[in-house]
Design an enzyme around this catalytic site. Structure first.
Site, PDB file in Angstrom:
ATOM      1  N   GLU A   1      84.401   9.724 -23.562  1.00 40.82           N
ATOM      2  CA  GLU A   1      83.699   8.435 -23.507  1.00 40.82           C
ATOM      3  C   GLU A   1      83.831   7.703 -24.840  1.00 40.82           C
ATOM      4  O   GLU A   1      84.383   8.214 -25.803  1.00 40.82           O
ATOM      5  CB  GLU A   1      82.206   8.644 -23.194  1.00 40.82           C
ATOM      6  CG  GLU A   1      81.794   8.387 -21.761  1.00 40.82           C
ATOM      7  CD  GLU A   1      81.767   6.891 -21.407  1.00 40.82           C
ATOM      8  OE1 GLU A   1      82.167   6.071 -22.257  1.00 40.82           O
ATOM      9  OE2 GLU A   1      81.356   6.557 -20.294  1.00 40.82           O
TER      10      GLU A   1
ATOM     11  N   ASP B   1      81.901   1.564 -15.305  1.00 35.50           N
ATOM     12  CA  ASP B   1      81.452   2.391 -16.426  1.00 35.50           C
ATOM     13  C   ASP B   1      81.612   1.592 -17.717  1.00 35.50           C
ATOM     14  O   ASP B   1      81.176   0.446 -17.790  1.00 35.50           O
ATOM     15  CB  ASP B   1      82.245   3.704 -16.423  1.00 35.50           C
ATOM     16  CG  ASP B   1      81.535   4.832 -17.150  1.00 35.50           C
ATOM     17  OD1 ASP B   1      80.836   4.582 -18.137  1.00 35.50           O
ATOM     18  OD2 ASP B   1      81.702   6.001 -16.740  1.00 35.50           O
TER      19      ASP B   1
ATOM     20  N   ASN C   1      75.049   0.812 -19.526  1.00 32.98           N
ATOM     21  CA  ASN C   1      76.425   1.200 -19.792  1.00 32.98           C
ATOM     22  C   ASN C   1      77.222  -0.020 -20.240  1.00 32.98           C
ATOM     23  O   ASN C   1      76.645  -1.066 -20.530  1.00 32.98           O
ATOM     24  CB  ASN C   1      77.028   1.817 -18.515  1.00 32.98           C
ATOM     25  CG  ASN C   1      77.902   3.006 -18.801  1.00 32.98           C
ATOM     26  OD1 ASN C   1      78.500   3.116 -19.869  1.00 32.98           O
ATOM     27  ND2 ASN C   1      77.977   3.922 -17.849  1.00 32.98           N
TER      28      ASN C   1
ATOM     29  N   GLU D   1      65.972   8.601  -9.614  1.00 34.94           N
ATOM     30  CA  GLU D   1      64.697   8.399  -8.917  1.00 34.94           C
ATOM     31  C   GLU D   1      63.723   7.552  -9.729  1.00 34.94           C
ATOM     32  O   GLU D   1      62.758   7.009  -9.176  1.00 34.94           O
ATOM     33  CB  GLU D   1      64.044   9.761  -8.609  1.00 34.94           C
ATOM     34  CG  GLU D   1      64.809  10.608  -7.599  1.00 34.94           C
ATOM     35  CD  GLU D   1      66.033  11.267  -8.219  1.00 34.94           C
ATOM     36  OE1 GLU D   1      66.050  11.457  -9.454  1.00 34.94           O
ATOM     37  OE2 GLU D   1      66.980  11.574  -7.470  1.00 34.94           O
TER      38      GLU D   1
ATOM     39  N   ARG E   1      68.527  10.146 -21.606  1.00 33.09           N
ATOM     40  CA  ARG E   1      69.302  10.335 -22.830  1.00 33.09           C
ATOM     41  C   ARG E   1      69.951   9.009 -23.189  1.00 33.09           C
ATOM     42  O   ARG E   1      70.113   8.126 -22.347  1.00 33.09           O
ATOM     43  CB  ARG E   1      70.359  11.432 -22.680  1.00 33.09           C
ATOM     44  CG  ARG E   1      71.549  11.077 -21.802  1.00 33.09           C
ATOM     45  CD  ARG E   1      72.683  12.072 -22.025  1.00 33.09           C
ATOM     46  NE  ARG E   1      73.797  11.892 -21.103  1.00 33.09           N
ATOM     47  CZ  ARG E   1      74.788  11.021 -21.262  1.00 33.09           C
ATOM     48  NH1 ARG E   1      74.767  10.180 -22.301  1.00 33.09           N
ATOM     49  NH2 ARG E   1      75.782  10.956 -20.390  1.00 33.09           N
TER      50      ARG E   1
ATOM     51  N   ASN F   1      73.073   6.531 -24.247  1.00 37.97           N
ATOM     52  CA  ASN F   1      74.366   6.484 -23.579  1.00 37.97           C
ATOM     53  C   ASN F   1      75.404   5.667 -24.339  1.00 37.97           C
ATOM     54  O   ASN F   1      76.078   6.188 -25.198  1.00 37.97           O
ATOM     55  CB  ASN F   1      74.190   5.958 -22.153  1.00 37.97           C
ATOM     56  CG  ASN F   1      75.414   6.154 -21.301  1.00 37.97           C
ATOM     57  OD1 ASN F   1      76.066   7.189 -21.399  1.00 37.97           O
ATOM     58  ND2 ASN F   1      75.743   5.182 -20.477  1.00 37.97           N
TER      59      ASN F   1
END
Length: 293
Positions: A18, A198, A148, A122, A101, A103
């Site tokens: 990433e 993404d 993102n 959820e 977390r 990103n």
């Protein structure tokens, strides 16, 4: 504009490659392998790739002065010394949300560091943050699932943000002086597709290049949000992309192998590798830090 030739420049076999970021000063591509806790530095001139084990999941990195990177760990903004490998925490963020977390993140034109978090599907309680040059932290957006792919248009008037599970890329009006974002609207809606947007990057013509998780491709959208090019890849899980090279015409693409079955890996053998393609457009140089504390 036709299909560009694609090259596998590093057989990394990363679990979750990433966050590619081109360092124009050192002529290196930095990228991360999130679940292997590694910050990589790839030298395209030699083909050599080194890495630092930072001891925690690491979502994104950016330069922060000589021999220093700023990075996103699970619940911390931190510095990494690229000479010693020392990790220095700056701030704890969302430590009260164990399912979250940090990103993806990037600098804006004024040297502020923008980054987002991700959460369980959820509970849409991920957020977008801005770390100011004076060391203060501000919440810029809430109610996200996976914050993102983010970036700014060449004229610095539009900010883009991806929410991957929602299959949408949003656009906002951006005030470069104050850093305020307003007037959120849907820029790209991919809810009719079987894949998810993404990480992204933006070229000098204002076109957005978005890696499509599960889509075997990177898609280029024009400033109206219309698809104008689809770059086919030999791997199922492209994760992000960034322009690099001396002329910023090389598009680097990170990929992942995490979660794939053996049958899927057999079809997508080079999953986790680093790819590059020469384009006929120029990317935007990465914005730099501004006296980050």
């Amino acid at each position: 504009m036709g299909q560009y030739p694609l090259h596998n420049v590093l057989e990394a076999r990363a679990r979750l490659g990433e966050g590619p970021m081109w360092d124009s000063t050192r002529k290196l591509l930095y990228w991360v392998d999130i679940y292997n806790h590694r910050v990589h530095q790839f030298n395209p001139a030699t083909g050599e790739n080194d890495f630092f084990d930072v001891g925690d999941v690491v979502g994104a990195i950016a330069t922060a002065g000589k021999d220093k990177l700023i990075m996103l760990l699970r619940h911390h903004l931190a510095f990494l010394n690229t000479q010693t490998g020392e990790v220095t925490p700056i701030l704890e963020i969302e430590g009260n949300l164990p399912d979250n977390r940090l990103n993806d993140g990037k600098y804006d034109p004024q040297g502020r560091f923008w980054f987002g978090s991700m959460c369980s599907l959820e509970k849409p309680q991920a957020s977008l943050y801005c770390y100011e040059t004076d060391g203060s932290l501000h919440v810029m957006e809430t109610g996200l699932t996976i914050s993102n792919g983010l970036g700014w248009s060449p004229d610095r008037k539009t900010f883009y943000l991806t929410d991957s599970p929602q299959q949408k890329i949003y656009a906002y009006d951006f005030n470069s002086v104050t850093g305020n974002i307003t007037n959120r609207r849907i820029f790209v809606d991919l809810t009719h597709e079987s894949f998810y947007p993404d990480g992204l990057t933006i070229d000098s013509e204002g076109h957005i290049w978005s890696a499509m998780w599960g889509g075997w491709c990177v898609i280029r959208f024009n400033p109206r949000g219309e698809e104008i090019l689809r770059i086919k890849l030999p791997v199922q899980l492209p994760t992000s992309c960034a322009f690099g090279g001396d002329d910023l015409r090389t598009l680097y693409i990170t990929t992942a192998s995490v979660g794939l079955s053996q049958a899927e890996i057999d079809k997508s053998f080079y999953s986790g590798d680093l790819f590059a393609l020469q384009t006929d457009v120029t990317g935007l140089p990465a914005y730099n830090f501004s006296e980050l504390k």
